[in-house]
Design a protein around this motif. Structure first.
Motif, mmCIF file in Angstrom:
data_model
loop_
_atom_site.group_PDB
_atom_site.id
_atom_site.type_symbol
_atom_site.label_atom_id
_atom_site.label_comp_id
_atom_site.label_asym_id
_atom_site.label_seq_id
_atom_site.Cartn_x
_atom_site.Cartn_y
_atom_site.Cartn_z
ATOM 1 N N TRP A 22 0.810 -1.221 0.000
ATOM 2 C CA TRP A 22 0.000 0.000 0.000
ATOM 3 C C TRP A 22 0.846 1.275 0.000
ATOM 4 O O TRP A 22 0.317 2.355 -0.311
ATOM 5 N N HIS A 66 -2.267 -6.490 1.533
ATOM 6 C CA HIS A 66 -3.437 -6.146 2.352
ATOM 7 C C HIS A 66 -4.667 -6.650 1.608
ATOM 8 O O HIS A 66 -4.850 -6.346 0.437
ATOM 9 N N TRP A 69 -7.497 -5.076 -0.493
ATOM 10 C CA TRP A 69 -6.890 -4.130 -1.442
ATOM 11 C C TRP A 69 -6.099 -4.857 -2.526
ATOM 12 O O TRP A 69 -6.031 -4.382 -3.659
ATOM 13 N N ASN A 93 -2.121 -8.973 5.477
ATOM 14 C CA ASN A 93 -2.841 -8.122 6.430
ATOM 15 C C ASN A 93 -4.335 -8.249 6.183
ATOM 16 O O ASN A 93 -4.791 -8.096 5.045
ATOM 17 N N PHE A 97 -11.850 -2.933 8.680
ATOM 18 C CA PHE A 97 -12.120 -1.540 9.054
ATOM 19 C C PHE A 97 -12.780 -0.710 7.949
ATOM 20 O O PHE A 97 -12.906 0.498 8.099
ATOM 21 N N LYS A 138 -1.385 -10.909 9.700
ATOM 22 C CA LYS A 138 -1.312 -9.775 10.631
ATOM 23 C C LYS A 138 -2.693 -9.161 10.817
ATOM 24 O O LYS A 138 -3.374 -8.844 9.845
ATOM 25 N N TRP A 140 -4.859 -6.171 12.578
ATOM 26 C CA TRP A 140 -5.062 -4.926 13.313
ATOM 27 C C TRP A 140 -6.559 -4.655 13.349
ATOM 28 O O TRP A 140 -7.234 -4.760 12.324
ATOM 29 N N GLU A 180 -1.590 -6.765 16.147
ATOM 30 C CA GLU A 180 -1.068 -5.396 16.270
ATOM 31 C C GLU A 180 -1.916 -4.600 17.259
ATOM 32 O O GLU A 180 -3.128 -4.777 17.330
ATOM 33 N N LYS A 182 -2.821 -0.573 18.963
ATOM 34 C CA LYS A 182 -2.785 0.857 18.629
ATOM 35 C C LYS A 182 -3.598 1.583 19.681
ATOM 36 O O LYS A 182 -4.725 1.197 19.954
ATOM 37 N N ASP A 215 3.798 -1.611 16.023
ATOM 38 C CA ASP A 215 3.846 -0.527 15.043
ATOM 39 C C ASP A 215 4.390 0.691 15.779
ATOM 40 O O ASP A 215 3.805 1.140 16.781
ATOM 41 N N HIS A 218 2.161 3.671 16.964
ATOM 42 C CA HIS A 218 0.923 3.403 17.702
ATOM 43 C C HIS A 218 1.026 3.593 19.211
ATOM 44 O O HIS A 218 0.426 2.838 19.975
ATOM 45 N N ASP A 242 5.966 -2.940 12.556
ATOM 46 C CA ASP A 242 5.504 -2.054 11.496
ATOM 47 C C ASP A 242 6.277 -0.758 11.727
ATOM 48 O O ASP A 242 5.971 -0.002 12.651
ATOM 49 N N ASP A 250 -0.884 8.829 14.392
ATOM 50 C CA ASP A 250 -0.364 7.690 13.630
ATOM 51 C C ASP A 250 -0.003 8.210 12.239
ATOM 52 O O ASP A 250 -0.681 7.916 11.260
ATOM 53 N N ASP A 286 5.241 0.126 7.555
ATOM 54 C CA ASP A 286 3.807 0.400 7.363
ATOM 55 C C ASP A 286 3.713 1.908 7.186
ATOM 56 O O ASP A 286 3.610 2.641 8.167
ATOM 57 N N TRP A 386 -6.157 3.430 -0.917
ATOM 58 C CA TRP A 386 -7.036 2.779 0.036
ATOM 59 C C TRP A 386 -8.145 3.715 0.514
ATOM 60 O O TRP A 386 -8.791 3.462 1.518
HETATM 61 C C1 PSV Z 1 -3.430 0.741 11.436
HETATM 62 O O1 PSV Z 1 -3.224 2.094 11.692
HETATM 63 C C2 PSV Z 1 -2.298 0.144 10.647
HETATM 64 O O2 PSV Z 1 -1.084 0.424 11.294
HETATM 65 C C3 PSV Z 1 -2.483 -1.334 10.426
HETATM 66 O O3 PSV Z 1 -1.236 -1.974 10.310
HETATM 67 C C4 PSV Z 1 -3.202 -1.368 9.143
HETATM 68 O O4 PSV Z 1 -3.279 -2.593 8.519
HETATM 69 C C5 PSV Z 1 -2.417 -0.324 8.389
HETATM 70 O O5 PSV Z 1 -2.222 0.703 9.361
HETATM 71 C C6 PSV Z 1 -3.048 0.217 7.179
HETATM 72 O O6 PSV Z 1 -2.231 1.210 6.653
#
Ligand code: PSV
Ligand code: MN
Length: 388
Positions: A22, A66, A69, A93, A97, A138, A140, A180, A182, A215, A218, A242, A250, A286, A386
């Motif tokens: 991405w 991802h 996507w 991933n 969301f 992964k 999140w 993950e 956050k 990450d 986060h 990440d 973030d 990431d 995205w």
């Molecule tokens: C969420 O903020 C995140 O860090 C996760 O890893 C998601 O998959 C990714 O961002 C999407 O960019």
């Protein structure tokens, strides 16, 4: 004279950083996503750009995908395409969301039908992993609540465990689940997996092949991230990074851009804890490149990680330990800072050339026809993004 020993160079030679597909698509903030000429229109083009980063740096042999996507009809063909360009497909991933059904949660939702839909999405991701040869799933989760009283936080933890256990059961062989955390966003009051402790508690309840993903963007401002790195390595539960950097929330900016010293401190603890070049710990980026060239942004990112790894490897461990044992606070700090302040860029450039890589990968990309060619070729169709 190079300031990097043969031992350090041998360690650096093994370094591998996974690129996020991405990062090559369009991205932005909730205010505006800017389109850019040459942006990939499908996963095949994203992988070609990722392979270009690897070709120039020798640092990025795999690409994370991802889902949805990067959904394609034939993942075998995508895998062959990647391998033909000298890279492999890495972490898968999941994405729970961007669907209306998940407004109040996915794996934690009160409604079993919604939870099952989210679990089925993860099963689909595991099918993709089987086709791509990926090891890691992964997860999140954008789940939480905005107002006190809105959600039964305890019930959601219990449902999260049940859902994750069902997904974990579906993994086979060497496959792993990495969870993950956050601390906020998109939920602003409570988040179901807000911190490393919650992620650790959830994955520890699943089994050996469930790990934590850290990450770097986060955490609350001022968090000592290297302490978390140390603790997760100590517990054998650091599954992946990440990498990115942040000034405020973030931000998903280029790793090492906002605070190179923090990146150095993190990598020092990675080395200290045996996490470098350890197959159990995946080093991923990431990131998003909202206003800068995406390929150059990724090249800059992997070089930043390499440079800070080299500096962290320069810390004189014996001198540091002596100073720590004797309680010589300033001597210990000086050993640490001496390594941080050492410019390793000329030595790395020389070493790159000795391995048939460009001394300056950024310049090599700028001087090449690659960008001009993709801008000319990739016209028509819909650019990847995205939809932020
Ligand atoms: C969420 O903020 C995140 O860090 C996760 O890893 C998601 O998959 C990714 O961002 C999407 O960019
Ligand atoms: Mn992330």
């Amino acid at each position: 004279m190079s300031n990097l020993s043969a031992d350090i160079l041998a360690t650096l030679e093994k370094q591998a950083i996974e690129l996020p597909s991405w990062a090559f698509g369009n991205s932005g903030t909730r205010f505006k996503v800017f389109a850019t000429p040459g942006t990939p229109r499908d996963p095949f083009e994203k992988i070609a750009d990722a392979a270009r980063v690897n070709e120039l740096t020798g640092l990025a042999p795999s690409v994370a995908l991802h889902i949805p996507w990067d959904l394609v009809d034939d993942f075998g063909a995508l895998r062959a395409h990647a391998e033909g360009l000298g890279v492999s497909l890495g972490t898968i991933n999941s994405n729970t969301f961007q669907d209306d059904d998940y407004k109040f949660g996915a794996l934690t939702h009160e409604d079993p039908k919604v939870r099952q839909k989210a679990i089925d999405h993860h099963f689909e991701c595991i099918d993709v992993m089987n086709a791509t040869g990926s090891r890691d799933l992964k997860i999140w989760l954008a789940e939480g609540s905005n107002y006190p009283g809105q959600a039964d936080m305890r019930g959601r933890q219990d449902r999260l465990h049940e859902s994750l256990a069902t997904i974990y059961e579906r993994l086979s062989g060497e496959q792993r689940l990495v969870l993950e955390y956050k601390f906020f966003e998109p939920a602003f009051y409570h988040t179901d997996v807000p911190d490393w402790g919650t992620s650790y508690a959830q994955v520890a309840a699943l089994g050996e092949r469930a790990m934590v993903c850290l990450d770097t963007g986060h955490h609350a401002p001022g968090t000592n991230i290297e302490f978390i790195v140390m603790q997760l390595l100590r517990l054998g539960k650091l599954g992946s990074f990440d990498f990115n950097s942040r000034f405020y929330a973030d931000d998903d900016l280029i790793v090492g851009a906002a605070d190179p010293f923090q990146l150095f401190r993190i990598l020092f603890e990675v080395i200290r804890g045996g996490g470098l070049n350890n197959p159990d710990v995946a080093f991923m980026l990431d990131q998003c490149h909202n206003v800068e060239n995406k390929i150059l942004g990724q090249i800059r990112s992997v070089l930043n990680v390499q440079e800070m790894t080299a500096r962290a490897l320069l810390v004189d461990a014996d001198a540091l330990r002596d100073a720590q044992i004797s309680g010589d606070v300033l001597a210990a700090n000086a050993v640490f800072m001496d390594a941080f302040y050492t410019d390793v860029r000329p030595a790395l450039a020389e070493w790159r050339e000795s391995r048939g890589l460009p001394a300056d990968p950024m310049r090599a990309q700028l001087d090449s026809d690659y960008q001009r060619t993709i801008e000319a070729d990739r016209v028509g169709g819909v650019q990847a993004g995205w939809g932020a």
